[in-house]
Design a protein around this motif. Structure first.
Motif, PDB file in Angstrom:
ATOM      1  N   ALA A   1      39.286 -42.121  82.412  1.00 46.56           N
ATOM      2  CA  ALA A   1      40.010 -41.191  83.270  1.00 46.56           C
ATOM      3  C   ALA A   1      39.986 -41.649  84.731  1.00 46.56           C
ATOM      4  O   ALA A   1      41.015 -41.605  85.421  1.00 46.56           O
ATOM      5  N   LEU A   2      38.823 -42.077  85.204  1.00 46.13           N
ATOM      6  CA  LEU A   2      38.721 -42.559  86.585  1.00 46.13           C
ATOM      7  C   LEU A   2      39.573 -43.799  86.794  1.00 46.13           C
ATOM      8  O   LEU A   2      40.263 -43.927  87.814  1.00 46.13           O
ATOM      9  N   ARG A   3      39.522 -44.728  85.847  1.00 45.08           N
ATOM     10  CA  ARG A   3      40.318 -45.960  85.946  1.00 45.08           C
ATOM     11  C   ARG A   3      41.799 -45.628  86.050  1.00 45.08           C
ATOM     12  O   ARG A   3      42.517 -46.161  86.900  1.00 45.08           O
ATOM     13  N   ARG A   4      42.265 -44.736  85.193  1.00 44.13           N
ATOM     14  CA  ARG A   4      43.679 -44.348  85.199  1.00 44.13           C
ATOM     15  C   ARG A   4      44.069 -43.739  86.544  1.00 44.13           C
ATOM     16  O   ARG A   4      45.103 -44.085  87.120  1.00 44.13           O
ATOM     17  N   ALA A   5      43.227 -42.851  87.076  1.00 38.16           N
ATOM     18  CA  ALA A   5      43.522 -42.202  88.352  1.00 38.16           C
ATOM     19  C   ALA A   5      43.562 -43.215  89.495  1.00 38.16           C
ATOM     20  O   ALA A   5      44.435 -43.148  90.369  1.00 38.16           O
ATOM     21  N   LEU A   6      42.635 -44.153  89.502  1.00 35.77           N
ATOM     22  CA  LEU A   6      42.601 -45.164  90.560  1.00 35.77           C
ATOM     23  C   LEU A   6      43.821 -46.087  90.499  1.00 35.77           C
ATOM     24  O   LEU A   6      44.405 -46.433  91.523  1.00 35.77           O
ATOM     25  N   ILE A   7      44.206 -46.468  89.295  1.00 34.67           N
ATOM     26  CA  ILE A   7      45.397 -47.313  89.123  1.00 34.67           C
ATOM     27  C   ILE A   7      46.645 -46.572  89.596  1.00 34.67           C
ATOM     28  O   ILE A   7      47.510 -47.155  90.250  1.00 34.67           O
ATOM     29  N   GLU A   8      46.732 -45.283  89.288  1.00 33.23           N
ATOM     30  CA  GLU A   8      47.876 -44.480  89.740  1.00 33.23           C
ATOM     31  C   GLU A   8      47.956 -44.418  91.260  1.00 33.23           C
ATOM     32  O   GLU A   8      49.039 -44.257  91.821  1.00 33.23           O
ATOM     33  N   GLU A   9      46.826 -44.584  91.938  1.00 31.27           N
ATOM     34  CA  GLU A   9      46.799 -44.611  93.401  1.00 31.27           C
ATOM     35  C   GLU A   9      47.115 -46.005  93.962  1.00 31.27           C
ATOM     36  O   GLU A   9      47.076 -46.218  95.163  1.00 31.27           O
ATOM     37  N   GLY A  10      47.386 -46.956  93.070  1.00 37.62           N
ATOM     38  CA  GLY A  10      47.785 -48.286  93.509  1.00 37.62           C
ATOM     39  C   GLY A  10      46.647 -49.272  93.669  1.00 37.62           C
ATOM     40  O   GLY A  10      46.833 -50.331  94.280  1.00 37.62           O
ATOM     41  N   LEU A  11      45.480 -48.944  93.124  1.00 32.99           N
ATOM     42  CA  LEU A  11      44.329 -49.826  93.232  1.00 32.99           C
ATOM     43  C   LEU A  11      44.236 -50.743  92.020  1.00 32.99           C
ATOM     44  O   LEU A  11      44.697 -50.411  90.926  1.00 32.99           O
ATOM     45  N   GLU A  12      43.630 -51.900  92.231  1.00 33.17           N
ATOM     46  CA  GLU A  12      43.349 -52.836  91.142  1.00 33.17           C
ATOM     47  C   GLU A  12      41.925 -52.544  90.686  1.00 33.17           C
ATOM     48  O   GLU A  12      40.987 -52.598  91.486  1.00 33.17           O
ATOM     49  N   VAL A  13      41.727 -52.213  89.405  1.00 36.24           N
ATOM     50  CA  VAL A  13      40.440 -51.711  88.929  1.00 36.24           C
ATOM     51  C   VAL A  13      39.885 -52.579  87.802  1.00 36.24           C
ATOM     52  O   VAL A  13      40.566 -52.854  86.824  1.00 36.24           O
ATOM     53  N   ASP A  14      38.622 -52.994  87.970  1.00 34.06           N
ATOM     54  CA  ASP A  14      37.844 -53.611  86.906  1.00 34.06           C
ATOM     55  C   ASP A  14      36.762 -52.619  86.520  1.00 34.06           C
ATOM     56  O   ASP A  14      36.254 -51.890  87.382  1.00 34.06           O
ATOM     57  N   THR A  15      36.390 -52.586  85.257  1.00 29.12           N
ATOM     58  CA  THR A  15      35.352 -51.660  84.820  1.00 29.12           C
ATOM     59  C   THR A  15      34.204 -52.413  84.166  1.00 29.12           C
ATOM     60  O   THR A  15      34.374 -53.496  83.619  1.00 29.12           O
ATOM     61  N   SER A  16      33.029 -51.799  84.252  1.00 28.42           N
ATOM     62  CA  SER A  16      31.829 -52.295  83.580  1.00 28.42           C
ATOM     63  C   SER A  16      31.159 -51.106  82.916  1.00 28.42           C
ATOM     64  O   SER A  16      31.170 -49.995  83.458  1.00 28.42           O
ATOM     65  N   ILE A  17      30.553 -51.349  81.759  1.00 33.77           N
ATOM     66  CA  ILE A  17      29.949 -50.251  81.004  1.00 33.77           C
ATOM     67  C   ILE A  17      28.477 -50.034  81.327  1.00 33.77           C
ATOM     68  O   ILE A  17      27.885 -49.066  80.874  1.00 33.77           O
ATOM     69  N   ASP A  18      27.868 -50.952  82.081  1.00 34.24           N
ATOM     70  CA  ASP A  18      26.474 -50.766  82.472  1.00 34.24           C
ATOM     71  C   ASP A  18      26.182 -51.515  83.766  1.00 34.24           C
ATOM     72  O   ASP A  18      26.984 -52.316  84.238  1.00 34.24           O
ATOM     73  N   GLY A  19      25.027 -51.232  84.339  1.00 35.11           N
ATOM     74  CA  GLY A  19      24.659 -51.817  85.624  1.00 35.11           C
ATOM     75  C   GLY A  19      24.498 -53.315  85.600  1.00 35.11           C
ATOM     76  O   GLY A  19      24.845 -54.000  86.561  1.00 35.11           O
TER      77      GLY A  19
END
Length: 64
Positions: free
Chosen positions: A29-47
């Motif tokens: 959900a956060l990734r989708r919202a950030l992309i909709e704001e025009g940001l390039e997003v990478d995700t990681s599942i842990d620290g």
């Protein structure tokens, strides 16, 4: 619209965000919202994975 000297300005680069979140639904959900704001997003599942990515690629923002 071009510049007065006839040259065109370089397009603005999207901010790069590293999102570190172990809850899959929240990360999605956060990734989708950030992309909709025009940001390039990478995700990681842990620290550990997030730290590796942060040390090996340029990010403007890291969200934990």
């Amino acid at each position: 619209m071009g510049r007065a000297d006839g040259a065109t300005a370089a397009p603005e680069r999207a901010m790069r965000v590293l999102l570190i979140e172990d809850e899959a639904d929240l990360a999605k959900a956060l990734r989708r919202a950030l992309i909709e704001e025009g940001l390039e997003v990478d995700t990681s599942i842990d620290g550990e994975e997030g730290l590796y990515k942060a040390q090996n690629a340029p990010y403007d923002v890291v969200i934990l």
